[in-house]
Design a protein around this motif. Structure first.
Motif, PDB file in Angstrom:
ATOM      1  N   UNK A  48     -10.834   2.285   3.304  1.00 46.41           N
ATOM      2  CA  UNK A  48      -9.840   2.378   4.383  1.00 46.41           C
ATOM      3  C   UNK A  48      -9.998   3.711   5.115  1.00 46.41           C
ATOM      4  N   UNK A  49     -10.121   3.637   6.433  1.00 50.45           N
ATOM      5  CA  UNK A  49     -10.362   4.863   7.212  1.00 50.45           C
ATOM      6  C   UNK A  49      -9.203   5.840   7.143  1.00 50.45           C
ATOM      7  N   UNK A  50      -9.505   7.091   7.390  1.00 43.35           N
ATOM      8  CA  UNK A  50      -8.493   8.127   7.239  1.00 43.35           C
ATOM      9  C   UNK A  50      -7.392   8.026   8.271  1.00 43.35           C
ATOM     10  N   UNK A  51      -7.709   7.429   9.425  1.00 39.92           N
ATOM     11  CA  UNK A  51      -6.646   7.300  10.430  1.00 39.92           C
ATOM     12  C   UNK A  51      -5.574   6.325   9.943  1.00 39.92           C
ATOM     13  N   UNK A  52      -6.017   5.315   9.229  1.00 39.52           N
ATOM     14  CA  UNK A  52      -5.058   4.354   8.675  1.00 39.52           C
ATOM     15  C   UNK A  52      -4.242   5.006   7.557  1.00 39.52           C
ATOM     16  N   UNK A  53      -4.914   5.767   6.733  1.00 40.82           N
ATOM     17  CA  UNK A  53      -4.217   6.472   5.651  1.00 40.82           C
ATOM     18  C   UNK A  53      -3.172   7.410   6.233  1.00 40.82           C
ATOM     19  N   UNK A  85       2.297   6.808  -6.968  1.00 40.58           N
ATOM     20  CA  UNK A  85       1.434   7.917  -7.368  1.00 40.58           C
ATOM     21  C   UNK A  85       2.192   9.230  -7.284  1.00 40.58           C
ATOM     22  N   UNK A  86       2.969   9.362  -6.234  1.00 37.86           N
ATOM     23  CA  UNK A  86       3.698  10.614  -6.023  1.00 37.86           C
ATOM     24  C   UNK A  86       4.862  10.765  -6.990  1.00 37.86           C
ATOM     25  N   UNK A  87       5.255   9.671  -7.604  1.00 39.70           N
ATOM     26  CA  UNK A  87       6.344   9.752  -8.583  1.00 39.70           C
ATOM     27  C   UNK A  87       5.918  10.622  -9.765  1.00 39.70           C
ATOM     28  N   UNK A  88       4.633  10.746  -9.976  1.00 33.53           N
ATOM     29  CA  UNK A  88       4.115  11.571 -11.053  1.00 33.53           C
ATOM     30  C   UNK A  88       4.077  13.046 -10.708  1.00 33.53           C
ATOM     31  N   UNK A 116       0.827  -1.203   0.000  1.00 37.92           N
ATOM     32  CA  UNK A 116       0.000   0.000   0.000  1.00 37.92           C
ATOM     33  C   UNK A 116       0.866   1.260   0.000  1.00 37.92           C
ATOM     34  N   UNK A 117       1.911   1.218   0.792  1.00 41.39           N
ATOM     35  CA  UNK A 117       2.812   2.384   0.836  1.00 41.39           C
ATOM     36  C   UNK A 117       3.564   2.540  -0.474  1.00 41.39           C
ATOM     37  N   UNK A 118       3.947   1.431  -1.051  1.00 40.37           N
ATOM     38  CA  UNK A 118       4.656   1.503  -2.325  1.00 40.37           C
ATOM     39  C   UNK A 118       3.747   2.097  -3.404  1.00 40.37           C
ATOM     40  N   UNK A 124      -6.359  13.752  -2.941  1.00 40.31           N
ATOM     41  CA  UNK A 124      -6.350  13.203  -4.309  1.00 40.31           C
ATOM     42  C   UNK A 124      -5.459  11.979  -4.424  1.00 40.31           C
ATOM     43  N   UNK A 125      -4.830  11.606  -3.316  1.00 41.11           N
ATOM     44  CA  UNK A 125      -3.968  10.432  -3.306  1.00 41.11           C
ATOM     45  C   UNK A 125      -4.791   9.256  -2.786  1.00 41.11           C
ATOM     46  N   UNK A 126      -5.137   8.356  -3.688  1.00 43.75           N
ATOM     47  CA  UNK A 126      -6.093   7.310  -3.331  1.00 43.75           C
ATOM     48  C   UNK A 126      -5.432   5.985  -2.953  1.00 43.75           C
ATOM     49  N   UNK A 127      -6.062   5.306  -2.021  1.00 40.73           N
ATOM     50  CA  UNK A 127      -5.588   3.986  -1.612  1.00 40.73           C
ATOM     51  C   UNK A 127      -6.287   2.921  -2.445  1.00 40.73           C
TER      52      UNK A 127
END
Lengths: 108, 108
Positions: A54-59, A36-39, A29-31, A46-49
DNA sequence: TGATTGGTTCGAAATTATTCGAACCAATCA
DNA sequence: TGATTGGTTCGAATAATTTCGAACCAATCA
């Protein structure tokens, strides 16, 4: 009352640990976030999992691991946050590492 | 009675997972093992850990994580075992990755 | 054969990491 | 001001990893 800005701590380039970076990148998930951020920088909203449920605390926690390892920068921007890859710092400290990880993750 | 040889399972090159490799390398002790093997294959008994007091079951487990990720090969050799880095397989599957990790770990 | 060396595996205990809801906070907008 | 949006932090529950001793096994050598 000058309200305090929510600036989060980021490790200095010289404090980045290779094993921390590798660990941060070792989770799918982190990878995916890193890819996404490589772009280019992204607002966190706007950065989607992989799973939108998935709850925002986990994000937020996923971002924390990446940030504390020095992989991403997380700075306040307006109402939200701006995420960016610490490309230059990573390249200076661990030359070629990010590039090989990104290209390896691209062809799977 | 043809006694069974203790051949351990190794993932095929195509089955190696990037995140598993990154995870295996994200531990300082395991990374140190990989650095020793970068100099060439080693008998396990000659591959030393940071703390000589670490029990052999723990050492065996460290090797297992590296082996199951596809980072090292562990094969029977005489009375002991021969450890080697899966250089070619890693390079074919994740070009440049091992090299950047090794050179990054060298200058710390 | 028996003792020694080098190593794996199992199971339990301890440590770490992950996940999630709830509480909270700051900025924007009605 | 009040409601909404976007996000962090805390604490507790769960899950995954690590660690270690004990049991075991195969090869070598006396």
């Amino acid at each position: 009352m000058t309200s305090e800005i929510t600036e989060l701590p980021h490790p200095a380039r010289s404090d980045m640990q290779l094993t921390d970076v590798l660990f941060a990148l070792s989770d799918p998930e982190r990878l995916a976030i890193v890819r996404q951020l490589a772009g280019g920088p992204l607002e966190m909203a706007q950065c989607h999992l992989s799973d939108p449920a998935i709850p925002k605390s986990t994000k937020s926690h996923l971002m924390k691991v990446l940030r504390e390892a020095g992989v991403i920068r997380n700075e306040p921007l307006g109402r939200g946050r701006r995420l960016s890859l610490r490309h230059d710092d990573l390249e200076a400290r661990f030359p070629g590492l990010l590039g090989s990880v990104l290209s390896a993750s691209a062809e799977a």
